[in-house]
Design a protein around this motif. Structure first.
Motif, PDB file in Angstrom:
ATOM      1  N   ASP A  90       1.360  -2.356   2.174  1.00 42.77           N
ATOM      2  CA  ASP A  90       0.608  -1.733   1.080  1.00 42.77           C
ATOM      3  C   ASP A  90      -0.138  -0.460   1.495  1.00 42.77           C
ATOM      4  O   ASP A  90      -0.758   0.179   0.652  1.00 42.77           O
ATOM      5  N   MET A  91      -0.099  -0.149   2.761  1.00 38.92           N
ATOM      6  CA  MET A  91      -0.820   1.041   3.227  1.00 38.92           C
ATOM      7  C   MET A  91      -0.235   2.283   2.552  1.00 38.92           C
ATOM      8  O   MET A  91       0.973   2.420   2.432  1.00 38.92           O
ATOM      9  N   ASN A  92      -1.131   3.162   2.101  1.00 41.92           N
ATOM     10  CA  ASN A  92      -0.666   4.347   1.381  1.00 41.92           C
ATOM     11  C   ASN A  92      -0.795   5.584   2.265  1.00 41.92           C
ATOM     12  O   ASN A  92      -1.895   5.997   2.619  1.00 41.92           O
ATOM     13  N   THR A  93       0.350   6.168   2.614  1.00 37.63           N
ATOM     14  CA  THR A  93       0.305   7.329   3.511  1.00 37.63           C
ATOM     15  C   THR A  93       0.659   8.625   2.772  1.00 37.63           C
ATOM     16  O   THR A  93       0.869   9.661   3.393  1.00 37.63           O
ATOM     17  N   GLU A  94       0.710   8.544   1.451  1.00 34.39           N
ATOM     18  CA  GLU A  94       1.052   9.744   0.667  1.00 34.39           C
ATOM     19  C   GLU A  94      -0.068  10.777   0.741  1.00 34.39           C
ATOM     20  O   GLU A  94      -1.242  10.431   0.785  1.00 34.39           O
ATOM     21  N   ALA A  95       0.319  12.022   0.724  1.00 34.07           N
ATOM     22  CA  ALA A  95      -0.624  13.151   0.738  1.00 34.07           C
ATOM     23  C   ALA A  95      -1.659  13.007   1.853  1.00 34.07           C
ATOM     24  O   ALA A  95      -2.843  13.247   1.671  1.00 34.07           O
ATOM     25  N   TRP A  96      -1.224  12.573   2.977  1.00 28.11           N
ATOM     26  CA  TRP A  96      -2.104  12.330   4.134  1.00 28.11           C
ATOM     27  C   TRP A  96      -2.402  13.670   4.822  1.00 28.11           C
ATOM     28  O   TRP A  96      -1.493  14.410   5.162  1.00 28.11           O
ATOM     29  N   THR A  97      -3.665  13.951   4.995  1.00 24.77           N
ATOM     30  CA  THR A  97      -4.000  15.191   5.696  1.00 24.77           C
ATOM     31  C   THR A  97      -4.661  14.869   7.024  1.00 24.77           C
ATOM     32  O   THR A  97      -5.241  13.801   7.183  1.00 24.77           O
ATOM     33  N   TYR A 167     -10.530   5.862   8.493  1.00 23.61           N
ATOM     34  CA  TYR A 167     -11.419   4.774   8.094  1.00 23.61           C
ATOM     35  C   TYR A 167     -11.303   4.631   6.586  1.00 23.61           C
ATOM     36  O   TYR A 167     -11.667   5.527   5.830  1.00 23.61           O
ATOM     37  N   ASP A 168     -10.749   3.513   6.139  1.00 25.36           N
ATOM     38  CA  ASP A 168     -10.536   3.302   4.713  1.00 25.36           C
ATOM     39  C   ASP A 168     -10.465   1.799   4.473  1.00 25.36           C
ATOM     40  O   ASP A 168      -9.461   1.150   4.762  1.00 25.36           O
ATOM     41  N   GLU A 169     -11.566   1.257   3.983  1.00 16.21           N
ATOM     42  CA  GLU A 169     -11.648  -0.197   3.815  1.00 16.21           C
ATOM     43  C   GLU A 169     -10.622  -0.726   2.824  1.00 16.21           C
ATOM     44  O   GLU A 169     -10.221  -1.890   2.902  1.00 16.21           O
ATOM     45  N   GLU A 170     -10.216   0.112   1.890  1.00 14.85           N
ATOM     46  CA  GLU A 170      -9.196  -0.304   0.916  1.00 14.85           C
ATOM     47  C   GLU A 170      -7.865  -0.544   1.619  1.00 14.85           C
ATOM     48  O   GLU A 170      -7.108  -1.439   1.267  1.00 14.85           O
ATOM     49  N   MET A 171      -7.613   0.304   2.606  1.00 10.89           N
ATOM     50  CA  MET A 171      -6.313   0.296   3.254  1.00 10.89           C
ATOM     51  C   MET A 171      -6.228  -0.716   4.384  1.00 10.89           C
ATOM     52  O   MET A 171      -5.201  -1.336   4.596  1.00 10.89           O
ATOM     53  N   PHE A 172      -7.329  -0.882   5.103  1.00 12.42           N
ATOM     54  CA  PHE A 172      -7.293  -1.722   6.310  1.00 12.42           C
ATOM     55  C   PHE A 172      -8.201  -2.947   6.176  1.00 12.42           C
ATOM     56  O   PHE A 172      -9.427  -2.815   6.219  1.00 12.42           O
ATOM     57  N   PRO A 173      -7.621  -4.137   6.053  1.00 12.68           N
ATOM     58  CA  PRO A 173      -8.411  -5.351   5.838  1.00 12.68           C
ATOM     59  C   PRO A 173      -9.476  -5.617   6.912  1.00 12.68           C
ATOM     60  O   PRO A 173     -10.569  -6.057   6.592  1.00 12.68           O
ATOM     61  N   ASP A 174      -9.176  -5.313   8.162  1.00 17.26           N
ATOM     62  CA  ASP A 174     -10.158  -5.654   9.200  1.00 17.26           C
ATOM     63  C   ASP A 174     -11.395  -4.754   9.131  1.00 17.26           C
ATOM     64  O   ASP A 174     -12.467  -5.146   9.589  1.00 17.26           O
TER      65      ASP A 174
END
Lengths: 312, 181
Positions: A90-97, A167-174
């Motif tokens: 589910d990790m979203n890597t679109e438009a990653w800067t 750092y993105d709490e939505e993306m990374f459960p831990d």
């Protein structure tokens, strides 16, 4: 006994032709099935990157795509190596800067897509050694970090390069777990300037011809093949040029066991895992670990003045 | 009948391990995988035997079998260390054992288990019964061994540790109550 009619007898020439035809048929079936089997065994993804092939002069035997993408350390998801793959979907890597700042003349924020167009991609078949004692051989695709460094023009005062994972709490459960998190986030790593400029140091965007899978650190990661795997930081968000040696995540976590340099060294044991040998993924038998993971010729000079027993 | 059923139940992790390693071949890092499955099973079974008196009183007559199975998995764990991990190099294995606290804790536990397994026959057990309390030492040592083997602890491992503490609490409480009466 019934008399044979000459008309029923197959002429010798036809008889032989029929046999060779059958043989040909059998051979073609075998050939295509072995081919199919080989492809199935490899289970390779469809390539979507254009790159210069690595001639693989050391004749390294590559790990399979499946092994490389199903056995991962990515603590932002879970500590289970088998569990990362499913959670990373589910990790979203679109438009990653990625942002490059600090002691540079030209700080910049770039879309990873642009970055991939800007620099010609090449394949690098590298050994990869984890401090936990497992190892693999990966056909990375990327470009040398030094190319990017040359373009941002670091100032004279820049002595180290520091990297951060997103750092993105939505993306990374831990990262959501607060005080129950396995590590302190964001994950960070660092290199000395000469290490960062070494031609072996790669910013990877793919493997096996295809853009990186999330569990392998999509969309862009560092690969430093002569150091333990944890130095090769995944999913880079920011790169900073700084004056003082930064504290990397594992060093902060456990300074007795993990150092800044983390060079692969069979002579310096980790307090818990012997570094003399390694288990290549998929194998039952272990092999000897090489100094600097086999890249001594290329990187040994950078550490001539250092006591590698102390500076781990 | 029940004995046979429990026997088969206790054999499941072993069958599962063999299937995963040789039939499905899904274990990407086989040596690590053997460590995890045999270690986790051994520690669970040994732990389970000590808690029978707390809730599964009916199973107490199978305690010896369960305990021996715990030893069996610990034995596989040790074989994995010596044969696959150390390439059956006796000197290297010895050096590693002396060198790394996490390994010698495991080794001490194994020797204690070996002693218990060897003295678990009817004849010996009568004589050595009281020494079988070293199982509690084994449990403490293997828990430290298990924690030290991790690079860092995950939520499920914290869960396991808390279950251990809860059971230890009830065990100690039980002992105190029986002493007082």
């Amino acid at each position: 006994m019934q008399q044979l009619n000459p008309i029923d007898i197959t002429p010798e020439i036809l008889f032989n032709q029929r046999r060779s035809f059958l043989k040909l048929g059998a051979a073609s079936i075998i050939a295509s099935s072995t081919l199919m089997e080989l492809m199935a065994k490899e289970n390779l993804p469809l390539p979507n990157l254009t790159f210069k092939k690595d001639p693989n002069r050391d004749h390294l035997k590559l790990n399979t795509f499946k092994q490389i993408t199903s056995y991962n350390n990515f603590y932002e998801f879970t500590t289970s190596k088998r569990g990362v793959k499913a959670l990373a979907k589910d990790m979203n890597t679109e438009a990653w800067t990625i942002t490059i700042d600090g002691l540079v003349e030209k700080p910049l924020t770039l879309d990873v897509e642009e970055l991939m167009k800007k620099y010609a991609l090449e394949e690098r078949i590298y050994r990869f050694r984890c401090v936990e004692g497992w190892a693999m051989v990966v056909p990375w695709i990327g470009f040398e970090l030094q190319k990017l460094i040359q373009d941002v023009k670091p100032l004279k005062s820049a002595k180290y390069v520091q990297f951060w994972t997103k750092y993105d709490e939505e993306m990374f459960p831990d990262q959501r777990r607060g005080i129950f998190a396995t590590l302190t986030y964001p994950y960070t790593e660092g290199l000395r300037m000469d290490e960062a400029l070494n031609p072996l140091t790669l910013l990877a965007v793919g493997l096996y011809g295809k853009t990186l899978e999330n569990q392998n650190g999509a969309p862009i990661r560092l690969v430093v093949p002569w150091k333990y795997g944890f130095k090769s930081i995944k999913s880079i968000d920011k790169i900073s040029f700084i004056e003082k040696q930064p504290l990397n995540t594992w060093q902060k976590e456990n300074p007795k066991e993990f150092g800044f340099y983390a060079n692969v060294n069979p002579e310096v044991d980790h307090p818990r895992w012997s570094q003399k040998t390694e288990r290549v993924l998929g194998k039952f038998v272990k092999q000897r670990t090489l100094l600097f993971n086999g890249y001594e010729k290329e990187v040994g000079d950078m550490y001539r003045e250092m006591d590698l027993r102390k500076e781990i | 009948m029940i004995r046979g059923l429990i026997f088969l139940l206790l054999l499941i992790p072993f069958i599962y391990l063999v299937l995963e390693l040789f039939i499905f071949q899904r274990a990407i890092d086989p040596i690590k995988y053997i460590y995890t499955v045999t270690g986790a099973t051994a520690i669970t079974l040994l732990f389970f035997t000590t808690t029978l008196s707390l809730w599964f009183k009916k199973l107490i007559k199978y305690r010896r079998m369960i305990g021996l199975f715990g030893f069996f998995y610990a034995f596989l764990h040790m074989c994995n260390f010596f044969i696959l991990d150390m390439n059956a190099d006796l000197l290297f294995a010895f050096k590693e054992t002396i060198d790394k606290p996490f390994i010698y804790l495991g080794m001490i536990s194994f020797l204690l288990l070996f002693f218990m397994a060897a003295t678990s026959t009817k004849k010996h057990f009568r004589k050595y019964r009281k020494y079988h309390k070293v199982l509690y030492i084994v449990l403490i040592l293997t828990t430290i061994h298990f924690v030290m083997a991790q690079k860092s602890l995950s939520v499920s491992q914290y869960g396991y540790l808390s279950i251990m503490f809860v059971i230890a609490f009830y065990k100690i409480k039980n002992i105190l109550v029986t002493k007082r009466t």
